[in-house]
Motif scaffolding. Structure first.
Motif, PDB file in Angstrom:
ATOM      1  N   ALA A   1     -34.775  96.667  37.728  1.00 26.14           N
ATOM      2  CA  ALA A   1     -34.924  96.477  39.171  1.00 26.14           C
ATOM      3  C   ALA A   1     -33.564  96.446  39.867  1.00 26.14           C
ATOM      4  CB  ALA A   1     -35.677  95.186  39.440  1.00 26.14           C
ATOM      5  N   GLY A   2     -32.508  96.198  39.066  1.00 22.59           N
ATOM      6  CA  GLY A   2     -31.183  96.102  39.660  1.00 22.59           C
ATOM      7  C   GLY A   2     -31.026  94.862  40.514  1.00 22.59           C
ATOM      8  N   LYS A   3     -31.914  93.891  40.318  1.00 25.70           N
ATOM      9  CA  LYS A   3     -31.873  92.700  41.164  1.00 25.70           C
ATOM     10  C   LYS A   3     -31.742  91.447  40.306  1.00 25.70           C
ATOM     11  CE  LYS A   3     -34.571  94.105  45.156  1.00 25.70           C
ATOM     12  NZ  LYS A   3     -35.988  94.252  45.283  1.00 25.70           N
ATOM     13  N   THR A   4     -31.060  90.463  40.875  1.00 26.81           N
ATOM     14  CA  THR A   4     -30.899  89.189  40.186  1.00 26.81           C
ATOM     15  C   THR A   4     -32.237  88.461  40.115  1.00 26.81           C
ATOM     16  OG1 THR A   4     -28.670  89.017  40.999  1.00 26.81           O
ATOM     17  CG2 THR A   4     -29.703  86.974  40.318  1.00 26.81           C
TER      18      THR A   4
ATOM     19  N   PRO B   1     -27.831  91.675  36.828  1.00 21.83           N
ATOM     20  CA  PRO B   1     -27.577  92.960  36.181  1.00 21.83           C
ATOM     21  C   PRO B   1     -26.348  93.642  36.775  1.00 21.83           C
ATOM     22  CG  PRO B   1     -29.387  93.169  37.723  1.00 21.83           C
ATOM     23  CD  PRO B   1     -28.952  91.742  37.765  1.00 21.83           C
ATOM     24  N   VAL B   2     -25.557  94.287  35.911  1.00 25.25           N
ATOM     25  CA  VAL B   2     -24.415  95.096  36.354  1.00 25.25           C
ATOM     26  C   VAL B   2     -24.720  96.516  35.887  1.00 25.25           C
ATOM     27  CG1 VAL B   2     -21.930  95.434  36.235  1.00 25.25           C
ATOM     28  CG2 VAL B   2     -22.876  93.123  36.101  1.00 25.25           C
ATOM     29  N   LYS B   3     -25.300  97.271  36.794  1.00 27.55           N
ATOM     30  CA  LYS B   3     -25.865  98.570  36.400  1.00 27.55           C
ATOM     31  C   LYS B   3     -24.853  99.519  35.790  1.00 27.55           C
ATOM     32  CE  LYS B   3     -30.348  99.299  37.451  1.00 27.55           C
ATOM     33  NZ  LYS B   3     -31.352 100.318  37.282  1.00 27.55           N
ATOM     34  N   GLU B   4     -23.678  99.622  36.440  1.00 29.43           N
ATOM     35  CA  GLU B   4     -22.697 100.621  35.981  1.00 29.43           C
ATOM     36  C   GLU B   4     -22.234 100.324  34.573  1.00 29.43           C
ATOM     37  OE1 GLU B   4     -22.995  98.710  39.167  1.00 29.43           O
ATOM     38  OE2 GLU B   4     -20.918  98.259  38.603  1.00 29.43           O
ATOM     39  N   ALA B   5     -22.167  99.025  34.275  1.00 30.41           N
ATOM     40  CA  ALA B   5     -21.629  98.666  32.971  1.00 30.41           C
ATOM     41  C   ALA B   5     -22.720  98.443  31.939  1.00 30.41           C
ATOM     42  CB  ALA B   5     -20.763  97.414  33.116  1.00 30.41           C
TER      43      ALA B   5
ATOM     44  N   ILE C   1     -34.957  90.109  31.116  1.00 31.15           N
ATOM     45  CA  ILE C   1     -33.666  90.805  31.196  1.00 31.15           C
ATOM     46  C   ILE C   1     -33.890  92.280  31.523  1.00 31.15           C
ATOM     47  CG2 ILE C   1     -31.694  91.607  29.823  1.00 31.15           C
ATOM     48  CD1 ILE C   1     -31.968  88.853  28.324  1.00 31.15           C
ATOM     49  N   VAL C   2     -34.800  92.881  30.797  1.00 30.31           N
ATOM     50  CA  VAL C   2     -35.082  94.299  31.016  1.00 30.31           C
ATOM     51  C   VAL C   2     -35.579  94.533  32.436  1.00 30.31           C
ATOM     52  CG1 VAL C   2     -36.625  96.177  30.369  1.00 30.31           C
ATOM     53  CG2 VAL C   2     -35.495  94.848  28.593  1.00 30.31           C
ATOM     54  N   GLU C   3     -36.455  93.674  32.873  1.00 28.13           N
ATOM     55  CA  GLU C   3     -36.980  93.803  34.236  1.00 28.13           C
ATOM     56  C   GLU C   3     -35.877  93.677  35.266  1.00 28.13           C
ATOM     57  OE1 GLU C   3     -41.386  91.983  33.443  1.00 28.13           O
ATOM     58  OE2 GLU C   3     -40.183  91.071  35.025  1.00 28.13           O
ATOM     59  N   ALA C   4     -35.008  92.681  35.050  1.00 26.10           N
ATOM     60  CA  ALA C   4     -33.910  92.456  35.995  1.00 26.10           C
ATOM     61  C   ALA C   4     -33.007  93.676  36.036  1.00 26.10           C
ATOM     62  CB  ALA C   4     -33.113  91.223  35.593  1.00 26.10           C
TER      63      ALA C   4
ATOM     64  N   LEU D   1     -23.432  83.889  29.610  1.00 28.09           N
ATOM     65  CA  LEU D   1     -23.648  84.870  28.540  1.00 28.09           C
ATOM     66  C   LEU D   1     -23.640  86.273  29.109  1.00 28.09           C
ATOM     67  CD1 LEU D   1     -25.809  82.304  27.879  1.00 28.09           C
ATOM     68  CD2 LEU D   1     -26.224  83.732  25.921  1.00 28.09           C
ATOM     69  N   ARG D   2     -23.442  87.201  28.212  1.00 22.60           N
ATOM     70  CA  ARG D   2     -23.616  88.591  28.617  1.00 22.60           C
ATOM     71  C   ARG D   2     -24.559  89.217  27.595  1.00 22.60           C
ATOM     72  NH1 ARG D   2     -18.449  91.778  30.194  1.00 22.60           N
ATOM     73  NH2 ARG D   2     -18.803  90.555  32.066  1.00 22.60           N
ATOM     74  N   VAL D   3     -25.558  89.908  28.114  1.00 25.69           N
ATOM     75  CA  VAL D   3     -26.474  90.599  27.204  1.00 25.69           C
ATOM     76  C   VAL D   3     -26.561  92.056  27.603  1.00 25.69           C
ATOM     77  CG1 VAL D   3     -27.903  88.572  26.735  1.00 25.69           C
ATOM     78  CG2 VAL D   3     -28.484  90.051  28.644  1.00 25.69           C
ATOM     79  N   SER D   4     -26.885  92.880  26.660  1.00 26.37           N
ATOM     80  CA  SER D   4     -27.033  94.300  26.958  1.00 26.37           C
ATOM     81  C   SER D   4     -28.308  94.482  27.766  1.00 26.37           C
ATOM     82  CB  SER D   4     -27.128  95.110  25.670  1.00 26.37           C
ATOM     83  OG  SER D   4     -28.396  94.879  25.068  1.00 26.37           O
ATOM     84  N   LYS D   5     -28.500  95.680  28.295  1.00 27.75           N
ATOM     85  CA  LYS D   5     -29.695  95.897  29.121  1.00 27.75           C
ATOM     86  C   LYS D   5     -30.973  95.764  28.305  1.00 27.75           C
ATOM     87  CE  LYS D   5     -29.487 100.894  28.540  1.00 27.75           C
ATOM     88  NZ  LYS D   5     -29.362 102.192  29.139  1.00 27.75           N
TER      89      LYS D   5
END
Lengths: 206, 543
Positions: free
Chosen positions: B252-255, B273-277, B246-249, B208-212
């Motif tokens: 934190a920028g970490k899996t 998380p994919v920060k740039e996107a 999800i928000v925490e991940a 899945l892909r979810v927004s931040k």
């Protein structure tokens, strides 16, 4: 002294609760009991010659029940012992009996069984004492004989005829008869059979 | 350029009509003819191509212009009277064959033209374009006229051009190839991209892909299972619990990984998380088997701990039997006393009550012993709580009835009452201590010749750890020190050898260390170290 004749059951167990329970049990049948918390305590208080028996726990700190038994044997104190133990162990049981214990009872025990064994122990003790007394009486009586009277006594008890004795000793028949009469009197017996019984009973028969 | 063929042919044709002209015109004509002849002669001399005439029947060269002679490297007049085949270079055909071939076509059609390989006097080959025509000459008979143009330079130029064309073509072809290749590659890349794009959809596990913020942006087919469990749809947000993760991940920028149960399966969800996107990808793996295996392994470990406790109790059975026998014997004896003394009425009530109280107390003691054993042997979950290690030591001493049971061993307790609490499972720690103390007692029982002492000492390093030392005066451990804690190692005939290895597992699971060392004089000392946790909230010091 009264204590010498009134038999006492000496209870030695490091567990005071059990000790006091056993003592009370013994008293319920009209016997006298005394408790000690250790073998050493008992040794410190026992007067040799006191009649009675021992109820002894095998495993105790310091001197164990078996060690006490050995110590008593060393000092020639022959109180009969009934061992009680919380550790059923065939080997130590067999050892104890071999060394002359009356019985080896496991805790928790049936009260009647213990009391019966104590009774037996006391009887044996009484018997032993009586035997000792009897023996002493006979020894005293024998001491009162002259040496000639003594030797005649054994020959008579052996079943020898007066005539033969006279011949053997090289004295007259009358002398033998006279001495024999003295022996009977001093030994306080009125028949040959009685004399023999007396000597046999006290182990003095040669 | 002059039209070679027509003017010369015309000039050489003697028409009967001219004979009928007037003398004047004849004279004119003669002059004209002489003029023409001179002109033609000039032309012939100066024309830039080589021209010759040769007899059609005999093949002898009758005339050659200077240019022709120059071209072939002959002296002026040097070719007249020679066989025409001398101009032909030997190729696959002989000069004569070439001549004959051309001649036959000439005879048939009246003309021939083409490229020929000619040969100079000095033997040099060169290429010419020859144009040959057959004509009838009034005097010479059948002759053919051949015009040779040296096309060597032309040819060179043409060859060069052809080469350039070839090169150009080659490079263009190459470029075209390259382009084609590029196109193919790009196509492949596109296909691959398209295929990769299909990848998640082909994945049998949920992707899945979810927004931040936790809004569901995409799901593959398998992911629909998860959405069903979450009762969320595309465009909606994930359930609160997952939203938080999800928000925490993302922040934190970490899996992060966490489990989710879907039906009877367990999935481990990996939040990447994919920060740039500004989105978070969720990759799920089915870990049902793994969790099952983990749970089985944990159960197995617990069972092993349990068996170890049972075996410890088994080893202590005779001691425990004795321990229980004491109160039971006390109870029985006192009960008998009560029965006997009350057989004919109660004479001493106080004494009776005293005995009954004794019975009650001893019953309680027996009950406690049974409970202690029960607690120890029951299957249980490990449960850590704050404990005072001194309590455990005392428990152990009581449990083993050390003072009564092993009367030839002097028990020496040196407990530091200031010792802080630690976080541990009391039953497990007791299990370890029982094991160590049992071993100590047994090692001492193997030596008859001296008086024995068992020392239990507790101490601590503030804020660091708590230490328990158990020292005995038994046979010692010098030969086996390394192997002691290995599973199934035992020096006892009837031993299982799991006690110390399980003890070590327990202590290490608590973050501590267990070790053994031989004493200087006799026996050995086992040392346990357990950490003092920072987050132990209760730290009481006994006064």
């Amino acid at each position: 002294m009264m204590s010498e004749h009134e038999p006492t059951v000496f209870v030695v167990d490091d567990d005071k609760v059990i000790g006091s329970g056993v003592a009370q049990l013994i008293e319920t049948v009209g016997l006298k009991a005394k408790c000690f918390a250790s073998a050493q305590e008992f040794m410190d208080h026992y007067v040799p010659g006191q009649a009675g028996c021992l109820v002894l726990d095998v495993r105790m700190p310091g001197m164990s029940g078996l060690m006490l038994r050995d110590k008593l044997a060393e000092e020639n104190i022959n109180l009969p012992i009934v061992f009680i133990t919380g550790h059923g162990n065939v080997k130590s049981g067999v050892d104890a009996i071999k060394k002359g214990a009356i019985d080896y009872i496991e805790k928790p025990f049936d009260d009647q069984v213990l009391l019966d064994q104590i009774q037996r122990a006391l009887e044996i003790d009484a018997q032993d004492r009586q035997e000792q007394i009897d023996r002493q009486v006979v020894i005293d009586r024998i001491k009162s004989l002259t040496s000639r009277e003594e030797s005649i006594m054994y020959m008579v008890a052996d079943g020898k005829l007066n005539k033969a004795i006279a011949y053997k000793l090289g004295v007259s028949l009358k002398t033998v008869e006279a001495r024999r009469a003295n022996v009977m009197k001093k030994m306080q017996v009125d028949s040959l059979a009685a004399l023999i019984r007396l000597l046999a009973h006290t182990g003095m028969l040669q | 350029m002059l039209e070679k063929d027509s003017s010369i042919r015309e000039h050489l044709n003697v028409s009967p009509k001219r004979n009928q002209q007037t003398l004047e015109s004849q004279a004119k004509a003669r002059i004209q003819a002489e003029e023409d002849l001179r002109l033609q002669s000039e032309i012939m001399k100066n024309v830039s191509d080589g021209v010759y005439l040769a007899g059609a029947d005999d093949g002898i060269i009758k005339f050659a212009n200077p240019k022709f002679e120059q071209m072939f490297g002959y002296d002026p007049g040097g070719m007249i009277g020679k066989q025409v085949s001398i101009v032909n270079a030997p190729t696959e055909k002989t000069p004569d064959e070439t001549r004959d071939q051309i001649a036959s076509i000439l005879m048939k059609t009246g003309e021939w033209h083409g490229e020929v390989t000619n040969i100079k006097k000095d033997g040099t080959h060169f290429r010419c374009f020859a144009s040959v025509s057959l004509l009838e000459h009034p005097t010479l008979g059948r002759i053919f006229v051949s015009v040779h143009t040296d096309i060597t330079e032309l040819k060179k130029a043409r060859d060069e051009l052809e080469q350039r064309v070839r090169d150009r073509t080659a490079s263009l072809t190459e470029a075209a190839e390259r382009l084609n290749r590029e196109i193919r590659e790009r196509k492949l890349v596109e296909e691959e991209r398209a295929s990769l794009a299909k990848f998640p959809s082909e994945n049998p596990n949920p992707v899945l892909r979810v927004s931040k913020g936790g809004k569901i942006l995409y799901t593959n087919e398998a992911g629909k299972l998860l959405l069903a469990k979450w009762k969320s749809r595309l465009g909606e947000t994930a359930p609160a619990k997952w939203r938080t993760s999800i928000v925490e991940a993302f922040n934190a920028g970490k899996t992060r990984e966490a489990d989710e149960h879907v039906g009877d399966k367990i999935f481990s969800l990996c939040l990447t998380p994919v920060k740039e996107a500004e989105y978070v990808n969720i990759y799920a793996r089915n870990v049902s088997e793994l969790r099952k295996a983990e749970s089985e392994a944990q159960k197995h470990r617990d069972r092993l701990l349990h068996i170890s406790r049972l075996s410890t109790v088994g080893a202590m059975a005779s001691g425990l039997a004795h321990e229980l026998n004491q109160p039971l014997c006390a109870i029985l004896t006192h009960a008998h006393v009560c029965l006997r003394t009350s057989e004919h009425g109660i004479k001493d009530l106080a004494k009776l009550r005293e005995n009954l109280e004794t019975i009650t107390l001893q019953s309680k003691l027996a009950g406690e012993i049974v409970n202690r054993i029960k607690d120890f042997v029951q299957k249980r979950e490990p449960h850590r709580t704050t404990i005072d290690i001194n309590d455990i030591i005392c428990e152990t001493v009581n449990f083993l009835n050390l003072r009564h049971e092993h009367t030839n061993v002097d028990i020496d307790l040196r407990l530091d009452f200031q010792i802080p609490h630690i976080l541990a499972d009391p039953i497990q720690i007791e299990q370890v201590l029982l094991n160590i103390v049992n071993n100590a007692i047994e090692s001492m029982q193997q030596v008859d010749t001296r008086k024995h002492r068992l020392t239990l000492r507790t101490s601590f390093s503030p804020d660091t750890s708590v230490e328990v030392a158990v020292a005995d005066t038994g046979i010692g451990i010098s030969e086996v020190a390394d192997k002691l804690f290995e599973p199934f190692f035992t020096t006892k005939g009837d031993g299982l050898g799991i006690g110390l290895s399980i003890s070590r597992s327990i202590i290490e699971a608590h973050g501590g260390i267990i070790s053994a060392q031989a004493n200087q004089d006799y026996g050995c000392t086992f040392t346990l170290t357990l950490p003092i946790e920072d987050d132990v909230t209760v730290r009481q010091k006994r006064k």
